[in-house]
Design a protein around this motif. Sequence first.
Motif, PDB file in Angstrom:
ATOM      1  N   GLY A 172      20.512  58.831 -12.922  1.00 33.14           N
ATOM      2  CA  GLY A 172      19.902  59.719 -13.904  1.00 33.14           C
ATOM      3  C   GLY A 172      19.540  59.018 -15.205  1.00 33.14           C
ATOM      4  N   HIS A 173      19.773  57.708 -15.289  1.00 33.17           N
ATOM      5  CA  HIS A 173      19.390  56.965 -16.496  1.00 33.17           C
ATOM      6  C   HIS A 173      18.062  56.277 -16.259  1.00 33.17           C
ATOM      7  N   ARG A 174      17.189  56.405 -17.215  1.00 32.84           N
ATOM      8  CA  ARG A 174      15.873  55.801 -17.079  1.00 32.84           C
ATOM      9  C   ARG A 174      15.912  54.346 -17.471  1.00 32.84           C
ATOM     10  N   LEU A 175      15.449  53.480 -16.594  1.00 34.79           N
ATOM     11  CA  LEU A 175      15.407  52.055 -16.885  1.00 34.79           C
ATOM     12  C   LEU A 175      14.028  51.538 -16.523  1.00 34.79           C
ATOM     13  N   SER A 176      13.565  50.562 -17.278  1.00 31.44           N
ATOM     14  CA  SER A 176      12.247  50.027 -17.016  1.00 31.44           C
ATOM     15  C   SER A 176      12.352  48.705 -16.263  1.00 31.44           C
ATOM     16  N   THR A 177      11.583  48.565 -15.191  1.00 31.18           N
ATOM     17  CA  THR A 177      11.591  47.301 -14.438  1.00 31.18           C
ATOM     18  C   THR A 177      11.175  46.155 -15.357  1.00 31.18           C
ATOM     19  N   THR A 178      10.148  46.398 -16.160  1.00 32.17           N
ATOM     20  CA  THR A 178       9.635  45.349 -17.049  1.00 32.17           C
ATOM     21  C   THR A 178      10.685  44.908 -18.053  1.00 32.17           C
ATOM     22  N   GLU A 179      11.434  45.883 -18.581  1.00 28.22           N
ATOM     23  CA  GLU A 179      12.442  45.552 -19.584  1.00 28.22           C
ATOM     24  C   GLU A 179      13.531  44.654 -18.975  1.00 28.22           C
ATOM     25  N   ILE A 180      13.941  44.958 -17.755  1.00 27.41           N
ATOM     26  CA  ILE A 180      14.982  44.141 -17.116  1.00 27.41           C
ATOM     27  C   ILE A 180      14.405  42.782 -16.723  1.00 27.41           C
ATOM     28  N   GLU A 181      13.151  42.775 -16.282  1.00 28.72           N
ATOM     29  CA  GLU A 181      12.521  41.491 -15.963  1.00 28.72           C
ATOM     30  C   GLU A 181      12.458  40.602 -17.202  1.00 28.72           C
ATOM     31  N   SER A 182      12.084  41.176 -18.333  1.00 25.96           N
ATOM     32  CA  SER A 182      12.010  40.302 -19.513  1.00 25.96           C
ATOM     33  C   SER A 182      13.384  39.856 -19.972  1.00 25.96           C
ATOM     34  N   ALA A 183      14.400  40.701 -19.756  1.00 22.43           N
ATOM     35  CA  ALA A 183      15.762  40.260 -20.081  1.00 22.43           C
ATOM     36  C   ALA A 183      16.137  39.062 -19.207  1.00 22.43           C
ATOM     37  N   LEU A 184      15.819  39.138 -17.917  1.00 25.27           N
ATOM     38  CA  LEU A 184      16.158  38.032 -17.007  1.00 25.27           C
ATOM     39  C   LEU A 184      15.419  36.754 -17.392  1.00 25.27           C
ATOM     40  N   VAL A 185      14.140  36.896 -17.689  1.00 20.52           N
ATOM     41  CA  VAL A 185      13.342  35.709 -17.999  1.00 20.52           C
ATOM     42  C   VAL A 185      13.765  35.087 -19.335  1.00 20.52           C
ATOM     43  N   GLU A 228      20.669  27.007  -6.221  1.00 20.73           N
ATOM     44  CA  GLU A 228      21.470  28.105  -6.763  1.00 20.73           C
ATOM     45  C   GLU A 228      22.788  27.560  -7.284  1.00 20.73           C
ATOM     46  N   VAL A 229      22.923  27.585  -8.585  1.00 21.00           N
ATOM     47  CA  VAL A 229      24.133  27.043  -9.187  1.00 21.00           C
ATOM     48  C   VAL A 229      25.237  28.087  -9.040  1.00 21.00           C
ATOM     49  N   VAL A 244      24.360  33.761 -10.630  1.00 23.95           N
ATOM     50  CA  VAL A 244      24.065  35.179 -10.429  1.00 23.95           C
ATOM     51  C   VAL A 244      24.951  36.042 -11.330  1.00 23.95           C
ATOM     52  N   ALA A 245      26.235  35.714 -11.366  1.00 22.37           N
ATOM     53  CA  ALA A 245      27.152  36.475 -12.221  1.00 22.37           C
ATOM     54  C   ALA A 245      26.737  36.340 -13.683  1.00 22.37           C
ATOM     55  N   GLU A 246      26.314  35.142 -14.039  1.00 19.97           N
ATOM     56  CA  GLU A 246      25.908  34.910 -15.418  1.00 19.97           C
ATOM     57  C   GLU A 246      24.652  35.725 -15.762  1.00 19.97           C
ATOM     58  N   LEU A 247      23.750  35.809 -14.800  1.00 15.71           N
ATOM     59  CA  LEU A 247      22.526  36.569 -15.062  1.00 15.71           C
ATOM     60  C   LEU A 247      22.816  38.065 -15.207  1.00 15.71           C
ATOM     61  N   ARG A 248      23.746  38.555 -14.392  1.00 14.74           N
ATOM     62  CA  ARG A 248      24.100  39.981 -14.508  1.00 14.74           C
ATOM     63  C   ARG A 248      24.688  40.245 -15.898  1.00 14.74           C
ATOM     64  N   ALA A 249      25.561  39.330 -16.337  1.00 11.67           N
ATOM     65  CA  ALA A 249      26.171  39.486 -17.661  1.00 11.67           C
ATOM     66  C   ALA A 249      25.108  39.375 -18.755  1.00 11.67           C
ATOM     67  N   HIS A 250      24.120  38.532 -18.505  1.00 13.00           N
ATOM     68  CA  HIS A 250      23.052  38.360 -19.493  1.00 13.00           C
ATOM     69  C   HIS A 250      22.251  39.659 -19.667  1.00 13.00           C
ATOM     70  N   VAL A 251      21.957  40.327 -18.557  1.00 18.02           N
ATOM     71  CA  VAL A 251      21.233  41.607 -18.643  1.00 18.02           C
ATOM     72  C   VAL A 251      22.078  42.633 -19.395  1.00 18.02           C
ATOM     73  N   ALA A 252      23.382  42.639 -19.116  1.00 19.81           N
ATOM     74  CA  ALA A 252      24.271  43.569 -19.818  1.00 19.81           C
ATOM     75  C   ALA A 252      24.243  43.296 -21.313  1.00 19.81           C
ATOM     76  N   LYS A 253      24.173  42.039 -21.673  1.00 13.27           N
ATOM     77  CA  LYS A 253      24.162  41.680 -23.081  1.00 13.27           C
ATOM     78  C   LYS A 253      22.816  42.053 -23.724  1.00 13.27           C
ATOM     79  N   GLU A 254      21.744  41.826 -23.023  1.00 16.69           N
ATOM     80  CA  GLU A 254      20.422  42.093 -23.587  1.00 16.69           C
ATOM     81  C   GLU A 254      20.118  43.586 -23.682  1.00 16.69           C
ATOM     82  N   ILE A 255      20.472  44.330 -22.648  1.00 16.59           N
ATOM     83  CA  ILE A 255      20.101  45.753 -22.631  1.00 16.59           C
ATOM     84  C   ILE A 255      21.338  46.642 -22.670  1.00 16.59           C
ATOM     85  N   GLY A 256      22.291  46.345 -21.797  1.00 16.13           N
ATOM     86  CA  GLY A 256      23.504  47.157 -21.739  1.00 16.13           C
ATOM     87  C   GLY A 256      24.030  47.141 -20.318  1.00 16.13           C
ATOM     88  N   PRO A 257      25.324  47.441 -20.158  1.00 12.78           N
ATOM     89  CA  PRO A 257      25.918  47.397 -18.812  1.00 12.78           C
ATOM     90  C   PRO A 257      25.192  48.301 -17.816  1.00 12.78           C
TER      91      PRO A 257
END
Length: 655
Positions: A532-545, A579-580, A584-597
């Motif tokens: 039920g939470h709205r998330l944008s694909t683009t926003e998460i993509e830019s967080a990853l990049v 693949e270091v 993957v775990a670091e990237l998940r944490a990075h998205v949490a930091k950029e946008i939120g858990p």
Amino acid sequence: MTEDSTTSETLENLLTEDRRFPPGADFVTQANAHAELYPWAAADPAGFWADQARELLTWQQPFTEVLDWSNPPVARWFADGTLNACYNAVDRHVEAGHGDRVAIHFEGEPGDTRTLTYADLQREVSRAANALTALGVQTGDRVAIYLPMIPEAVVALLACARIGAPHSVVFGGFSAEALHTRIEDADAKLVITADGGYRRGAPSALKPAVDDALAKGPTDVAHVLVVRRTGQDVAWTEGRDVWWHDAVDNASDQHTPVWVEAEHPLFILYTSGTTGKPKGIFHTTGGYLAQCAYSHLNVFDLKPETDVYWCTADVGWVTGHSYIVYGPLTNGATQVMYEGTPDTPGRDRWWEIVEKYRVSILYTAPTAIRTCMKWGEEFPAAHDLSSLRVLGSVGEPINPEAWMWYRRVIGGDRTPIVDTWWQTETGAIMISPLPGVTTLKPGSAQTPLPGIAADVVDDEGHPVPNGGGGYLVLTKPWPAMLRGIWGDLERFKDTYWSRFSGIYFAGDGAKKDEDGDIWLLGRVDDVMNVSGHRLSTTEIESALVSHPSVAEAAVVGATDETTGQAVVAFVILRGGNEEVEGTVAELRAHVAKEIGPIAKPRKILVVQELPKTRSGKIMRRLLRDVAEHRAVGDATTLADASVMDLIAQGIDKPA
Ligand code: 6R9
């Protein structure tokens, strides 16, 4: 209509749904709503809304104009009237002799409780309004609010409304980065936060995120007002930070509300759009409040003297704004407010609360219902739920099986269920059955409310016949409609009003059944709906990049049994793509930091390449096939067709 290949399957399933639930005779006789509302509103929508606004609200200066639509798409409703939202939600109930009525039964996660009557609330909002003024907040200034689900959250919103300072609530699950951009975009003058709140049995900190957000760059924030909830240690910036208990508890409990024009901004609330930048949806006072009160009264059949209402949303979302704060309080309701998670300390916590407070109206989300289904019937069965008489659903399509479970297990096969479709942008419920009037169909939001005009149109904007599918649109202005995107009128026009000329494009796919009832099918744009939470694909993509090891990223929303959709990301790593360990775990944490858990991908796949068309567009449809473990659809437009085989081989590796 949409490139989503699951849509046709969904359509098939829904077409065969033929269970019907006519209203019970007992319910009909006592219902607030009645069938005559539809023809009355259709014959004279402006007159209908004027009547609602006069009847349900108290105006300082009555309005004479109803709707000004001379400058679309910016509507003006009741524009020459003046009022105050906080006065309507609090003071007038006290003046009418209901000061002793409970406004809020608060239940903290650790089990602490507080009861606030309307008279208590009046004193609290008056003190808080005086404190805000003393801290330099003036009518028109923006205030950011970053709080857990505690009574001070309701008080904070109302105190802002009381002095005419638009609030901008940021959900506590958002990161410091997200908070910073929202504070900056709205030029907030003050932030209201807490040391922390309780979640899953432990204190979880909030104040550090505010400190980090304000350290990210210059802002206009002069003060941070901090509620002490958990007692955990907090860093303190002298001169800027102020304890709530110092500023508010010592302020006078007498305060005269600031009367504002009906079109005075009440709040800004950021929501995900199809681009990386969240949109500051802003709402004004009179029309918003009128539609919140009207919908709350009729859709939930609220009887303010006897009902105990509970909306499980967080005030950080629009559902909390409209159906915890403004709708129920304007109607003088008694409600439950719960701080924590549904499984703390046990999986029956919600049902224990329903039993304890004799909750009669429950409003929650399909993802919560599906989670409870998964946990098992024994948890609700252990409690007396016989007080429940109306159940509501919001946030995403509710599948018929979840609807049936909700009705049978929670509603004792007795209660009507209202599946309410609306958005941050619409401000209030737009499409929903009316209990006591509508014969219910599991899985369908069914009918635009009296006074609301919705339709389903094809690519050219022509209404589809019954039985057809297309895009959901709103064809007439409504009182609670957004007045724009904060500071960006062009984006407002582009996003909602350019797809089909002169009508509002909601971004949802829908179908009309043979009776003309509406079934919602999910988003048709790059917006995902996770729990039920709205998330944008683009926003998460830019967080990853934005992470140094990522070269490219594509994000899709894959169907998930419990959360509706889940975030699945495909990334190409920089420098050789080895693949270091731990990346993957670091990237998940990075998205949490950029946008939120809440935005953390459930799965991240490291791939060699992404499927692209010859013009370089990523074909997310194919990635969704992979993420949903389906045979990959038509890939003939791919520049390199072998890419998909490589990606599909990687999907079953543990994330
Ligand atoms: C209130 C709220 C809005 C989006 C909306 C749609 C989905 C909400 C729904 C529903 C099917 C329902 N949505 N209610 N889909 N049936 N009853 O959730 O606002 O966070 O802005 O989300 O949620 O896709 O466009 P918001």
